[in-house]
Design a protein around this motif. Structure first.
Motif, PDB file in Angstrom:
ATOM      1  N   UNK A 173     -24.045 -23.355 -22.110  1.00 34.38           N
ATOM      2  CA  UNK A 173     -24.502 -22.074 -21.579  1.00 34.38           C
ATOM      3  C   UNK A 173     -23.433 -21.000 -21.574  1.00 34.38           C
ATOM      4  N   UNK A 174     -22.339 -21.220 -22.297  1.00 30.34           N
ATOM      5  CA  UNK A 174     -21.205 -20.288 -22.272  1.00 30.34           C
ATOM      6  C   UNK A 174     -21.574 -18.934 -22.857  1.00 30.34           C
ATOM      7  N   UNK A 175     -21.131 -17.894 -22.180  1.00 31.02           N
ATOM      8  CA  UNK A 175     -21.368 -16.523 -22.642  1.00 31.02           C
ATOM      9  C   UNK A 175     -20.072 -15.747 -22.814  1.00 31.02           C
ATOM     10  N   UNK A 176     -18.938 -16.416 -22.677  1.00 28.51           N
ATOM     11  CA  UNK A 176     -17.653 -15.745 -22.801  1.00 28.51           C
ATOM     12  C   UNK A 176     -16.994 -15.418 -21.482  1.00 28.51           C
ATOM     13  N   UNK A 177     -17.605 -15.867 -20.384  1.00 33.99           N
ATOM     14  CA  UNK A 177     -17.045 -15.602 -19.061  1.00 33.99           C
ATOM     15  C   UNK A 177     -16.060 -16.684 -18.613  1.00 33.99           C
ATOM     16  N   UNK A 178     -16.009 -17.782 -19.339  1.00 35.73           N
ATOM     17  CA  UNK A 178     -15.114 -18.899 -19.033  1.00 35.73           C
ATOM     18  C   UNK A 178     -15.335 -19.443 -17.613  1.00 35.73           C
TER      19      UNK A 178
END
Length: 641
Positions: free
Chosen positions: A115-120
């Motif tokens: 579910x990664x969106x680049x928010x770490x």
């Protein structure tokens, strides 16, 4: 005079050119097996004589002055060269794999979604979990795999950085093993029918028959509320979390069913990690400035939980009264065993970046934390490490439980050797595991006898949690190879990863590892759950020519599956082999409770002894080798040791 000098100079130049040419053609032994002139020289006899004499370079230089080789000499030379190659170049020959990857061919189709969106968000990099358990009691082991999801309900899976593959299904998945009755290892997705397709940010699983009805139940840990599924014995499960009183809304990781009070039913220990929240996410960066995942030190640890089984489907939270709340850290791995030999099961917790905890069972419903004074809290250097996975087992066949904790890259795993009284020393270097594990971030792990030689070997599932500099620029720069180590007679370990076959050459981001005889052929297989990748099923190919024995317990006065019982295989003129009934250990995983013993060349044993969790002792003499032996409490004879 001038002409003589010119001739001498030309001859010297020619010698220099010849020498340079030979230096280019001839390399030292071991440089490159396929650049050696052995494989290009039209006449081998000169080289063969040089090899035998130990001066093959000189013979190669002079080979052009030799006469043509006779047919007999050529045959002799061919034999000599073959012997040379067999001795010095074994790697060029193929070797049967120790494990074969078979997930896809058996229908085990599962891809973990972060579910990664680049928010770490830290939970993205910590999953996924896996379990082996016989939910339908048909004699073969089924597979349960834990899934992630998005952190924002408005975000669709296809909009994330790593969209799932075509045909992907959300939620955890249960795969039924159809080996029995079909005779063929094949899995069928029965998630919807069984009612265990929880959709949330899943972490791990624990297995145990908490109500002693003969059907194994399932506990799922999450980032968020946990779930207890009760098995109805008819192929379906019911969510009984609220009525059982075993929820924890925080971030839980590994869990274990354990009968700590010896009352005949299974209690539940739950590891909790840190107080991470999506709204309170902190920004962390790699040394080179790229965004990266934070370490757990950026957050506060959360206390673990202990739930006592009071019967009737009800549990009581005894975290405070039992003393478990007295110490805590970022808990990730847990295993339960009687480490000090007093007859009561203890609890060991691997903490990420803090001292590991050893909870000694006092036998009166309370625990005392003895990690530091027992020598199992830190490594030999006295520094806390990033404990993730943990395994306990008897690696030197001296009758006690030794520990291994997997840690971060540049820390290496830590082997804690037990002296039989619950005192440990760091034996990592002595057993040749320090250097071999130094560059790996380990998670799922177990001592297990992969080749059935009677000595427990080691498997570690690896994958980084922060950006690896060598993989910078890759889409998912966290992948590492898993590792396999062979036990060299209880004195050291030898890494055999490179020769284990293609399944062990995969470089992925591995997390949970569950262990058990999936195909019922008498050896231990491995189920690996990968973060942001496919599940892997590693079928054992290494143990076919050695003997073995498996034990399944049926408790009557003790818990139904005999969780916590110690089993001894009694051999003639040899020390007993000890094992323990458990499903816990590793990382976010649950494994086969049947206890497996490798016997090497032994075709018979004298007896099998069982020390039940209550302390009762029984022995069976009519056990079979190369078979599963089901032992029911009360059916054996009294065992006096």
């Amino acid at each position: 005079m001038m002409d003589k000098k010119i001739r001498d100079k030309k001859m010297m130049d020619k010698k220099i050119r010849d020498k340079k040419m030979m230096d280019k053609k001839i390399r030292p032994l071991g440089y490159n097996s396929f650049s050696c002139p052995l494989f290009s020289c039209p006449s081998f006899s000169c080289l063969a004589r040089g090899i035998i004499a130990g001066d093959w370079r000189r013979e190669a230089i002079n080979r052009r002055n030799r006469p043509e080789t006779s047919e007999t000499e050529m045959r002799i030379t061919t034999v000599l060269i073959a012997l040379f190659v067999l001795r010095l170049l074994p790697s060029v020959f193929s070797q049967a794999p120790l494990f074969r990857e078979a997930a896809s061919e058996t229908g085990l189709s599962f891809h973990h979604f972060t579910g990664a969106t680049g928010e770490f968000y830290l939970p993205e990099i910590m999953g996924a979990g896996a379990a082996l358990f016989d939910y339908d009691n048909d004699g073969d082991f089924d597979v349960y795999l834990i899934q992630g999801t998005t952190f924002d309900e408005k975000t669709k899976p296809g909009e994330t950085k790593f969209p799932p593959p075509k045909g992907w299904k959300p939620g955890n998945r249960l795969f039924r093993n159809d080996l029995i009755p079909s005779g063929k290892l094949r899995f069928t997705d029965v998630t919807e029918k069984a009612g265990v397709g929880y959709v949330g940010y899943g972490m791990g699983a624990a297995m145990g028959d908490y109500d002693n009805d003969g059907d194994i139940d399932l506990y799922v840990t999450n980032f968020g509320s946990n779930v207890l599924y009760r098995n109805d014995g008819k192929g379906a499960f019911a969510d009984v979390t609220r009525e059982a009183g075993v929820d924890d809304p925080r971030w839980s990781s590994s869990a274990a069913f354990v009968d700590y009070d010896r009352d005949g039913d299974l209690d539940l220990f739950v590891c909790n990690y840190i107080d991470f929240t999506v709204k309170g996410v902190k920004r962390c960066f790699a040394p080179t400035g790229e965004p990266d995942y934070c370490s757990p030190a950026a957050h506060r640890p959360v206390p673990d939980r202990l739930f006592r089984n009071d019967g009737g489907g009800k549990f009581a939270d005894v975290t405070q009264s039992s003393g478990i709340s007295a110490a805590f850290g970022p808990g990730l791995g847990v295993t339960c065993a009687d480490f000090n030999g007093d007859g009561f099961v203890d609890i060991y917790v691997a903490n990420d970046g803090a001292a590991n905890l050893l909870w000694i069972n006092k036998g009166n419903g309370t625990f005392e934390e003895n990690g530091l004074i027992s020598g199992a809290a830190y490594g030999a250097d006295g520094v806390a490490r990033a404990g993730m996975g943990v395994t306990a087992g008897d690696i030197d066949n001296d009758g006690d439980e030794d520990l291994l904790v997997t840690n971060l890259t540049r820390e290496g795993s830590t082997l804690y050797r037990n002296n039989g009284k619950g005192q440990f020393d760091d034996a990592t270097i002595e057993f040749n595991l320090a250097q071999a594990s130094f560059l790996s971030t380990g998670f799922g792990v177990a001592w297990f006898d992969y080749d059935n030689d009677g000595w427990r070997d080691l498997f570690a599932a690896n994958g980084a949690v922060t950006l690896l500099p060598a993989l910078r620029g890759q889409p998912y720069p966290f992948h590492q190879r898993n590792q396999l180590f062979h036990n060299e007679g209880g004195k050291s370990f030898r890494e055999v990863t490179n020769s284990a076959g293609p399944a062990l050459q995969l470089s992925e981001v591995s997390r949970a590892a569950a262990f058990g005889d999936v195909d019922n052929d008498g050896d231990t297989d491995i189920l690996v759950a990968n973060n942001n990748g496919p599940a892997r099923l590693l079928l054992n190919q290494a143990a076919a020519r050695r003997h073995w024995l498996q034990v399944k317990l049926i408790g009557v006065k003790d818990n139904r599956d005999g969780i916590g019982a110690r089993i001894a295989v009694i051999r003639k003129n040899a020390q007993p082999l000890w094992g323990r009934v458990h499903t816990d250990g590793s990382y976010l995983a649950a494994s086969d409770p049947r206890v497996h013993f490798g016997l090497g060349s032994e075709t018979s044993v004298e007896a099998v002894g069982v020390v039940w969790p209550s302390g009762a002792r029984e022995m069976w003499t009519n056990v079979k080798v190369d078979a599963l032996n089901t032992l029911r409490q009360g059916a054996g004879e009294r065992w006096r040791q």
